[in-house]
Write an enzyme that holds these catalytic residues in place. Structure first.
Site, PDB file in Angstrom:
ATOM      1  N   GLY A 164     -12.443  -6.448   7.392  1.00 28.23           N
ATOM      2  CA  GLY A 164     -11.647  -7.109   8.424  1.00 28.23           C
ATOM      3  C   GLY A 164     -12.438  -8.153   9.187  1.00 28.23           C
ATOM      4  CD  GLU A 200     -17.784 -10.946  -1.748  1.00 25.02           C
ATOM      5  OE1 GLU A 200     -17.271 -11.692  -0.889  1.00 25.02           O
ATOM      6  OE2 GLU A 200     -17.235  -9.909  -2.158  1.00 25.02           O
ATOM      7  CG  HIS A 208      -5.889 -12.731   3.320  1.00 24.54           C
ATOM      8  ND1 HIS A 208      -5.725 -12.007   4.471  1.00 24.54           N
ATOM      9  CD2 HIS A 208      -6.180 -11.841   2.364  1.00 24.54           C
ATOM     10  CE1 HIS A 208      -5.910 -10.729   4.207  1.00 24.54           C
ATOM     11  NE2 HIS A 208      -6.185 -10.596   2.928  1.00 24.54           N
ATOM     12  CG  HIS A 235     -11.345 -11.798  10.909  1.00 26.88           C
ATOM     13  ND1 HIS A 235     -11.427 -12.326   9.646  1.00 26.88           N
ATOM     14  CD2 HIS A 235     -12.497 -12.153  11.535  1.00 26.88           C
ATOM     15  CE1 HIS A 235     -12.585 -12.960   9.509  1.00 26.88           C
ATOM     16  NE2 HIS A 235     -13.251 -12.868  10.648  1.00 26.88           N
ATOM     17  CE  LYS A 237      -3.835  -9.695   7.028  1.00 27.25           C
ATOM     18  NZ  LYS A 237      -3.517  -8.439   6.319  1.00 27.25           N
ATOM     19  NE  ARG A 291      -3.849  -1.174   7.589  1.00 25.61           N
ATOM     20  CZ  ARG A 291      -4.940  -1.907   7.392  1.00 25.61           C
ATOM     21  NH1 ARG A 291      -6.064  -1.318   7.026  1.00 25.61           N
ATOM     22  NH2 ARG A 291      -4.905  -3.216   7.526  1.00 25.61           N
ATOM     23  CB  VAL A 294       0.929  -5.247  10.773  1.00 24.08           C
ATOM     24  CG1 VAL A 294       1.834  -5.927  11.792  1.00 24.08           C
ATOM     25  CG2 VAL A 294      -0.181  -4.473  11.454  1.00 24.08           C
ATOM     26  NE  ARG A 337       0.478  -9.195  11.995  1.00 27.86           N
ATOM     27  CZ  ARG A 337      -0.589  -8.508  11.633  1.00 27.86           C
ATOM     28  NH1 ARG A 337      -1.442  -8.102  12.567  1.00 27.86           N
ATOM     29  NH2 ARG A 337      -0.816  -8.244  10.367  1.00 27.86           N
TER      30      ARG A 337
END
Ligand code: MV4
Length: 450
Positions: A164, A200, A208, A235, A237, A291, A294, A337
């Site tokens: 995250g 990386e 994303h 981070h 959204k 999980r 949202v 959101r």
């Protein structure tokens, strides 16, 4: 089927889970902190238990209190929602050991995906594309420099226990990498008690994109499509949509086949999300979330599948009702959101809601904890609701989103929201064209252009 489920969460997601439980004829137990006694999730639940003081560690993160609440109310299963204990493998394990059903994946999979190095190693062996990099924990500076030389700069150092966005450092040169590695390792040790870091190739302007999966205990795997979650700030959204405006059918098909194979091979159970960065037509796995998320409603809108209902059914040992490799989505869905935050400073701005009007009409869904007179407490997440729209095409979904945002009213004392920001964002040309990446929102906020 379960007769009673304890919902180990608060806010809009506790309300969301309650709603499906009631449709399934299942009684619900709400747990709440002192400050949440007047919350909507408590009012709606069949019964409720106050589990402690306002700080999350005293209530929503307090495992003994939650399990005691399940015990005294005779709940058979626990749904953790998102955040709080949702990805705590210990909690899932103890829940099971005490004879309750954890509505979520197996503890072993929660544990693997919580360790980003193990997550990458696991999915890679099942054919999921990953980012060129160290492929494991770095043992020293020399190894980091070697890997960076091989894959080329810029590179990114990430904490195995992070995720995250926590504990990441970008390096554009060998000198910068020496420093980044040192800082990343000490920060990882301080924040997570685990100094393992990996490296990386740094992707500069990816999108994303995440893939929603649903698996049962009979070996059935269902891929419910992807979500484009590129519009974010720090981070968090703020707008998500499905299908992604950037992905072609051929790319999607190839990715879904790999994800379905990985789920089968792992023996994954329940809902999960594979997160990818997408750049120049290629997908690269970054993390997996074990999980409910949202942004799950956009997937529900285009598939017609109630993801919470399927989570409950597969946890009870029932088979998926949609045991298809890839469900064909219908139309387009977008979510905004709604946060109780200052529109300029982005700091939480809780307070009493005196005026509330939620939009409705064709293709509009509002998942929210707000009611007129409700006071948003300052102790938790600033997300107080979500506006989700559906349309036959992206154009129709955008038109409905604009119209619904025009209707939405949240006024009060002290409370401010990001509704005005959403109105501006969805009117930009870049949004209309679906032309954005993970940096677009932050760019918009500093320059005024998306
Ligand atoms: C990256 C990246 C670029 N290259 N990895 C941030 C959160 C975590 N889930 C992974 N993240 C990133 N990993 C490589 N190799 C850029 C990000 C990133 C990001 C990713 C998804 C959504 C928003 C983001 C914002 C900044 C950085």
């Amino acid at each position: 089927m379960f007769k009673k489920i304890l919902i180990a969460n608060r806010g809009e997601i506790a309300v969301r889970i309650h709603r499906t439980c009631r449709e399934m004829g299942i009684a619900t137990v709400a747990v709440h902190s002192e400050a949440d006694a007047t919350s909507l999730h408590v009012k709606l639940a069949t019964e409720s238990v106050c589990i402690g003081a306002n700080a999350a560690k005293d209530s929503y993160l307090n495992i003994p209190r939650i399990l005691s609440a399940a015990e005294v109310t005779d709940a058979e299963a626990i749904h953790p929602g998102y955040g709080f204990l949702a990805e705590n493998a210990k909690f899932a394990e103890i829940t099971g050991k005490l004879g309750f059903t954890f509505i979520g994946p197996k503890p072993e999979h929660i544990r693997i995906m919580g360790d980003k190095i193990e997550a990458i190693r696991t999915v890679k062996q099942y054919g999921i594309p990953t980012i060129p990099g160290s492929g494991g924990a770095l043992s020293d500076v020399e190894e980091a420099l070697e890997v960076a030389e091989r894959i080329g700069y810029p590179v990114i150092v990430k904490a195995a226990a992070g995720g995250g966005g926590k504990g990441m450092k970008v390096a554009h040169s060998a000198t910068a990498l020496r420093n980044a590695l040192h800082i990343a390792m000490s920060e990882a040790q301080a924040n997570f008690g685990d100094n393992r870091v990996y490296l990386e190739k740094f992707l500069e302007t990816p999108r994303h994109i995440e893939v929603q999966v649903l698996c049962d205990s009979h070996g059935n795997v269902s891929i419910l499509g992807e979500r484009d979650c590129s519009l974010q700030r720090r981070h968090q959204k703020i707008i998500e949509e499905t299908p992604s405006p950037a992905v072609t059918d051929a790319q999607r098909e190839k990715l879904f086949a790999a994800v379905a194979n990985a789920c089968s091979q792992m023996g994954y159970l329940g809902a999960g999300t594979f997160e990818f960065l997408y750049e120049k037509g290629e997908f690269y796995f970054i993390e997996m979330n074990t999980r409910l998320q949202v942004e799950h409603p956009v997937t529900e809108m285009v598939t017609g599948i109630d993801i919470v209902a399927e989570q409950i059914r597969v946890a009870a040992g029932l088979p998926l009702r949609y045991p298809l490799l890839s469900v064909t989505p219908r139309g387009h869905s977008i979510e905004c959101r709604i946060n109780a935050e200052d529109p300029d400073k982005f700091i939480p701005s809780p307070g009493k809601v005196t005026e509330y009007f939620a939009p409705g009409g064709p293709g509009v869904r509002v998942d929210s904890m707000i009611y007129p007179g409700y006071t948003v407490p300052p102790y938790y997440d600033a997300t107080v609701g979500k506006l989700i729209v559906h349309g036959a095409t992206r154009e129709e979904a955008v038109a409905r989103l604009k119209r619904a945002l025009e209707e939405f009213v949240v006024n009060g004392e002290g409370i401010k929201t990001n509704i005005a920001l959403h109105r501006k964002l969805v009117a930009t040309n870049a949004f209309l064209k679906g032309d954005y990446n993970i940096h677009s929102l932050e760019h918009y906020l500093t320059t005024g252009r998306l």
